[in-house]
Design a protein around this motif. Sequence first.
Motif, PDB file in Angstrom:
ATOM      1  N   THR A 124      -3.624   3.023 -10.248  1.00 27.38           N
ATOM      2  CA  THR A 124      -3.681   2.531  -8.865  1.00 27.38           C
ATOM      3  C   THR A 124      -4.948   3.051  -8.211  1.00 27.38           C
ATOM      4  OG1 THR A 124      -1.261   2.613  -8.710  1.00 27.38           O
ATOM      5  CG2 THR A 124      -2.482   2.462  -6.651  1.00 27.38           C
ATOM      6  N   ALA A 125      -5.668   2.186  -7.521  1.00 29.44           N
ATOM      7  CA  ALA A 125      -6.848   2.628  -6.778  1.00 29.44           C
ATOM      8  C   ALA A 125      -6.421   3.586  -5.668  1.00 29.44           C
ATOM      9  CB  ALA A 125      -7.568   1.427  -6.190  1.00 29.44           C
ATOM     10  N   VAL A 126      -7.301   4.511  -5.318  1.00 29.78           N
ATOM     11  CA  VAL A 126      -6.969   5.555  -4.348  1.00 29.78           C
ATOM     12  C   VAL A 126      -8.000   5.590  -3.232  1.00 29.78           C
ATOM     13  CG1 VAL A 126      -6.638   8.039  -4.002  1.00 29.78           C
ATOM     14  CG2 VAL A 126      -5.840   6.958  -6.116  1.00 29.78           C
ATOM     15  N   LEU A 127      -7.499   5.755  -2.011  1.00 29.83           N
ATOM     16  CA  LEU A 127      -8.344   6.004  -0.845  1.00 29.83           C
ATOM     17  C   LEU A 127      -7.786   7.236  -0.157  1.00 29.83           C
ATOM     18  CD1 LEU A 127     -10.581   5.116   1.184  1.00 29.83           C
ATOM     19  CD2 LEU A 127      -8.815   3.787   2.366  1.00 29.83           C
ATOM     20  N   THR A 128      -8.630   8.233   0.116  1.00 28.26           N
ATOM     21  CA  THR A 128      -8.155   9.451   0.764  1.00 28.26           C
ATOM     22  C   THR A 128      -8.477   9.436   2.258  1.00 28.26           C
ATOM     23  OG1 THR A 128     -10.204  10.723   0.433  1.00 28.26           O
ATOM     24  CG2 THR A 128      -8.587  10.729  -1.376  1.00 28.26           C
ATOM     25  N   VAL A 129      -7.699  10.212   2.999  1.00 28.54           N
ATOM     26  CA  VAL A 129      -7.941  10.286   4.447  1.00 28.54           C
ATOM     27  C   VAL A 129      -9.291  10.926   4.718  1.00 28.54           C
ATOM     28  CG1 VAL A 129      -5.499  10.293   5.087  1.00 28.54           C
ATOM     29  CG2 VAL A 129      -6.614  12.455   4.560  1.00 28.54           C
ATOM     30  N   GLU A 130      -9.731  11.793   3.814  1.00 27.20           N
ATOM     31  CA  GLU A 130     -11.054  12.399   3.980  1.00 27.20           C
ATOM     32  C   GLU A 130     -12.152  11.336   3.852  1.00 27.20           C
ATOM     33  OE1 GLU A 130      -8.193  15.557   2.881  1.00 27.20           O
ATOM     34  OE2 GLU A 130      -8.668  13.593   2.020  1.00 27.20           O
ATOM     35  N   GLU A 131     -11.981  10.414   2.897  1.00 27.47           N
ATOM     36  CA  GLU A 131     -12.946   9.324   2.755  1.00 27.47           C
ATOM     37  C   GLU A 131     -12.940   8.432   3.990  1.00 27.47           C
ATOM     38  OE1 GLU A 131     -13.072   8.494  -2.046  1.00 27.47           O
ATOM     39  OE2 GLU A 131     -11.304   7.834  -0.903  1.00 27.47           O
ATOM     40  N   ALA A 150      -7.064  14.297  -0.317  1.00 26.86           N
ATOM     41  CA  ALA A 150      -7.776  14.808  -1.484  1.00 26.86           C
ATOM     42  C   ALA A 150      -6.946  15.872  -2.197  1.00 26.86           C
ATOM     43  CB  ALA A 150      -9.127  15.378  -1.052  1.00 26.86           C
ATOM     44  N   ALA A 151      -6.257  16.715  -1.429  1.00 32.00           N
ATOM     45  CA  ALA A 151      -5.457  17.785  -2.037  1.00 32.00           C
ATOM     46  C   ALA A 151      -4.302  17.206  -2.847  1.00 32.00           C
ATOM     47  CB  ALA A 151      -4.932  18.721  -0.954  1.00 32.00           C
ATOM     48  N   LEU A 152      -3.633  16.191  -2.320  1.00 34.11           N
ATOM     49  CA  LEU A 152      -2.519  15.590  -3.047  1.00 34.11           C
ATOM     50  C   LEU A 152      -3.020  14.753  -4.223  1.00 34.11           C
ATOM     51  CD1 LEU A 152      -0.224  14.588  -0.059  1.00 34.11           C
ATOM     52  CD2 LEU A 152       0.294  16.272  -1.830  1.00 34.11           C
ATOM     53  N   ARG A 153      -4.170  14.126  -4.072  1.00 32.28           N
ATOM     54  CA  ARG A 153      -4.730  13.362  -5.199  1.00 32.28           C
ATOM     55  C   ARG A 153      -4.987  14.276  -6.386  1.00 32.28           C
ATOM     56  NH1 ARG A 153      -5.241  11.368  -9.121  1.00 32.28           N
ATOM     57  NH2 ARG A 153      -6.568   9.637  -9.830  1.00 32.28           N
ATOM     58  N   ALA A 154      -5.381  15.501  -6.116  1.00 28.08           N
ATOM     59  CA  ALA A 154      -5.682  16.445  -7.190  1.00 28.08           C
ATOM     60  C   ALA A 154      -4.435  16.829  -7.989  1.00 28.08           C
ATOM     61  CB  ALA A 154      -6.345  17.689  -6.615  1.00 28.08           C
ATOM     62  N   THR A 155      -3.255  16.621  -7.429  1.00 23.91           N
ATOM     63  CA  THR A 155      -2.013  16.958  -8.132  1.00 23.91           C
ATOM     64  C   THR A 155      -1.510  15.808  -9.002  1.00 23.91           C
ATOM     65  OG1 THR A 155      -0.526  16.153  -6.378  1.00 23.91           O
ATOM     66  CG2 THR A 155      -1.363  18.415  -6.173  1.00 23.91           C
ATOM     67  N   VAL A 183       0.864  -1.177   0.000  1.00 26.07           N
ATOM     68  CA  VAL A 183       0.000   0.000   0.000  1.00 26.07           C
ATOM     69  C   VAL A 183       0.901   1.227   0.000  1.00 26.07           C
ATOM     70  CG1 VAL A 183      -1.740   1.331   1.254  1.00 26.07           C
ATOM     71  CG2 VAL A 183      -1.856  -1.179   1.242  1.00 26.07           C
ATOM     72  N   ALA A 184       0.747   2.078  -1.003  1.00 25.77           N
ATOM     73  CA  ALA A 184       1.524   3.307  -1.064  1.00 25.77           C
ATOM     74  C   ALA A 184       0.872   4.363  -0.173  1.00 25.77           C
ATOM     75  CB  ALA A 184       1.619   3.806  -2.500  1.00 25.77           C
ATOM     76  N   VAL A 185       1.692   5.129   0.516  1.00 27.49           N
ATOM     77  CA  VAL A 185       1.205   6.212   1.380  1.00 27.49           C
ATOM     78  C   VAL A 185       1.853   7.506   0.921  1.00 27.49           C
ATOM     79  CG1 VAL A 185       1.101   7.132   3.723  1.00 27.49           C
ATOM     80  CG2 VAL A 185       0.878   4.661   3.338  1.00 27.49           C
ATOM     81  N   LEU A 186       1.052   8.438   0.450  1.00 31.88           N
ATOM     82  CA  LEU A 186       1.523   9.742  -0.014  1.00 31.88           C
ATOM     83  C   LEU A 186       0.822  10.809   0.814  1.00 31.88           C
ATOM     84  CD1 LEU A 186       3.177  11.356  -2.184  1.00 31.88           C
ATOM     85  CD2 LEU A 186       1.065  11.427  -3.525  1.00 31.88           C
ATOM     86  N   LEU A 187       1.462  11.224   1.890  1.00 30.10           N
ATOM     87  CA  LEU A 187       0.896  12.212   2.805  1.00 30.10           C
ATOM     88  C   LEU A 187       2.004  13.087   3.368  1.00 30.10           C
ATOM     89  CD1 LEU A 187      -1.578   9.938   4.822  1.00 30.10           C
ATOM     90  CD2 LEU A 187      -2.247  11.834   3.311  1.00 30.10           C
ATOM     91  N   GLU A 188       1.666  14.320   3.678  1.00 31.64           N
ATOM     92  CA  GLU A 188       2.610  15.179   4.381  1.00 31.64           C
ATOM     93  C   GLU A 188       2.865  14.604   5.768  1.00 31.64           C
ATOM     94  OE1 GLU A 188       4.122  17.671   3.137  1.00 31.64           O
ATOM     95  OE2 GLU A 188       2.881  18.771   1.708  1.00 31.64           O
ATOM     96  N   ARG A 189       4.030  14.951   6.334  1.00 35.47           N
ATOM     97  CA  ARG A 189       4.329  14.540   7.708  1.00 35.47           C
ATOM     98  C   ARG A 189       3.243  15.095   8.633  1.00 35.47           C
ATOM     99  NH1 ARG A 189       8.315  17.192   8.089  1.00 35.47           N
ATOM    100  NH2 ARG A 189       9.771  15.747   7.131  1.00 35.47           N
ATOM    101  N   GLY A 230       6.515  14.563  -9.924  1.00 34.85           N
ATOM    102  CA  GLY A 230       5.447  13.670 -10.339  1.00 34.85           C
ATOM    103  C   GLY A 230       5.932  12.408 -11.014  1.00 34.85           C
ATOM    104  N   GLU A 231       6.977  12.506 -11.841  1.00 35.66           N
ATOM    105  CA  GLU A 231       7.457  11.325 -12.544  1.00 35.66           C
ATOM    106  C   GLU A 231       8.052  10.307 -11.572  1.00 35.66           C
ATOM    107  OE1 GLU A 231      10.570  10.362 -16.148  1.00 35.66           O
ATOM    108  OE2 GLU A 231       9.101  11.975 -16.385  1.00 35.66           O
ATOM    109  N   ARG A 232       8.709  10.802 -10.522  1.00 34.95           N
ATOM    110  CA  ARG A 232       9.265   9.894  -9.511  1.00 34.95           C
ATOM    111  C   ARG A 232       8.139   9.184  -8.766  1.00 34.95           C
ATOM    112  NH1 ARG A 232      14.656   8.335  -8.281  1.00 34.95           N
ATOM    113  NH2 ARG A 232      14.814   7.768  -6.084  1.00 34.95           N
ATOM    114  N   VAL A 233       7.095   9.923  -8.422  1.00 34.34           N
ATOM    115  CA  VAL A 233       5.947   9.314  -7.746  1.00 34.34           C
ATOM    116  C   VAL A 233       5.354   8.220  -8.617  1.00 34.34           C
ATOM    117  CG1 VAL A 233       3.608   9.730  -6.875  1.00 34.34           C
ATOM    118  CG2 VAL A 233       5.427  11.377  -6.391  1.00 34.34           C
ATOM    119  N   GLN A 234       5.204   8.526  -9.906  1.00 32.92           N
ATOM    120  CA  GLN A 234       4.629   7.539 -10.809  1.00 32.92           C
ATOM    121  C   GLN A 234       5.517   6.300 -10.915  1.00 32.92           C
ATOM    122  OE1 GLN A 234       1.439   7.953 -12.574  1.00 32.92           O
ATOM    123  NE2 GLN A 234       1.859   5.755 -12.447  1.00 32.92           N
ATOM    124  N   PHE A 235       6.838   6.502 -10.966  1.00 30.05           N
ATOM    125  CA  PHE A 235       7.739   5.349 -11.018  1.00 30.05           C
ATOM    126  C   PHE A 235       7.565   4.465  -9.787  1.00 30.05           C
ATOM    127  CE2 PHE A 235      11.541   3.291  -9.451  1.00 30.05           C
ATOM    128  CZ  PHE A 235      11.877   2.471 -10.523  1.00 30.05           C
TER     129      PHE A 235
END
Length: 599
Positions: A126-133, A114-119, A62-68, A95-100
Amino acid sequence: METPLDAAHRLDTALLARWAAHPTHQAIVDGDDILLAGEVRDRAVHTATLLRERGVRPGDRVAVLLERSADFVIAVTAVVLAGGAHVAIDTANPGERVQFLLDDSEPRLLLTSAALRATLPDDLGTAVLTVEECAEAPASAGEFTPAPDLADSPAVIIYTSGSTGRPKGSLLSHRGVSARLRSLQNSHPIDDGDRVLHHTACTFDMFLVEVYWPLLHGAAIVVAAPGRQRDPDHLARLIREQRVTTVWWVVSLLELFLLALRPGERVDGLRQALTGGEALSPELVRRFHSRSDATLSNLYGPSECTMYCTAWVCPRDPDPATVLIGSAIEDTTLRVLDEQGRPVAPGEPGELYIGGVGVSLGYHNRPELTAERFVKDPVDPAAGLLYRSGDLVREHTPGQLEYLGRVDRQIKIRGFRIEPGEIEGTIRTAPGVRQAAVIAHGTGPETRLVGFVVLDEDGTDLSLLSVSTHLADRLPAHMVPAALIPLDHFPLTPNGKLDHAVLTTRAEEALPAATGSACAQDASDLVSVIADIWSEVLGAGPLGPADDFFALGGDSFRAIRAVRELEARTGLQVPMHLVFEASEVAEFAAAIAEETAGR
């Protein structure tokens, strides 16, 4: 005798046991928000349940992309509770590194905001689940049950630079992480009276120490603000105001922190400091001891061996003349071998091979590289695999090792492990580039990457700018060379190999030059004073209002010198973070004026 929380060699069951035993203890301090252990448990279990509902099964990534943040801490713990392995991705990555990283790790799901998903692109794959959800989803009525048989499954994947140009993900098991944290607790105990600073980027495996160690032993995690992890003023204020007792510093950040302290300023609230990631000098140990009563421990170990495998408490009174990396921690085997894989004599240099419970499960989807780096123990073939570190060491005193350097081209800058080959490979993908070479220029905190390129056509500023942009779009900031130098052809040694010595000599030419016209030399003009100081600190010519500190080769260490010199000349108190947020001369002056207007 009380059964240890990690008796099952698992992070998930140990966390649940700790939270159940002490639900009212403070667990996370994130700005003005304070979360108790019970709240962390409830949110982590809730998120883990949603991950399972979205298809996450034991062993999945599971990838985690969140600010500290507290959200980040809850997210990574939720992944291990669900039975998965988290792949934490730095939000500062292009963005390209994230995609890799998403493509290579093949996660079942991405957990983000949600804010980072928008970028990110719509077609992530990849399926996405946000902390807001997660926050909006109703709580599950059923009881949460941990997955079976996870001890030897991956809990964490840490990506490191790859010599072939492709980063590689090291698989760290529950058993390995649990054993390392147990060893650290035995040697450097913490409890509910302690507070541990969480500031390390998630690209370092030592962020696991800052998150899981306090959670498992009742200490509170104090979260540094996103983007402020290299702002020594911010960190010093957190340590002081939040009564932080325990800190891990990569060596260069420890250096940065001490440089930023004002004359006579001390850090005596700390009880213990851990450092590593780079060679630690006796002079830096002396300076730390002169500013704090805390113990300072030097930890060593590559990510492939789960956080650390040796430790040495730096003595004081007198301070050490030689800094060691120490001896093997519990459940660890060390071999110092020559080029033929034979043990060297005591005191002789050799390559360090590391074995034991902390050795990772190998690299994700890289069987050839795994077989190359994880090898049979030549001393005891029946024992487990050894990781070939590439580090040169020698036995300084019986059982105590001294780090001597690398046996290959790998380098460390600000604690980041960098393979020049990865950067060179990325440069060669830029349009118009025929050849590329990267070297590290300078030593210690002054080390910077310098790139050399041979272009299809004569090098121009526009060509080099396009190459720099190409790199910035694909590599983390710490892997982008501070300067690029065009060459008609690469210098070669008599046997036809690239002459790195010549490139090292030419690297002095890499210091970027100022592009703006000089500011008017009026001592009362803040813009003029800043331009003058930056010119001196950067070794550049006259600077104009639009010249950028970091574009001209500035770094965190030069920023501290520049800010302290500005304070000395003007009498102002200048927050360190301003130079990172407003890095052009006139912009910095305006930010200072706005900051000090209300004082």
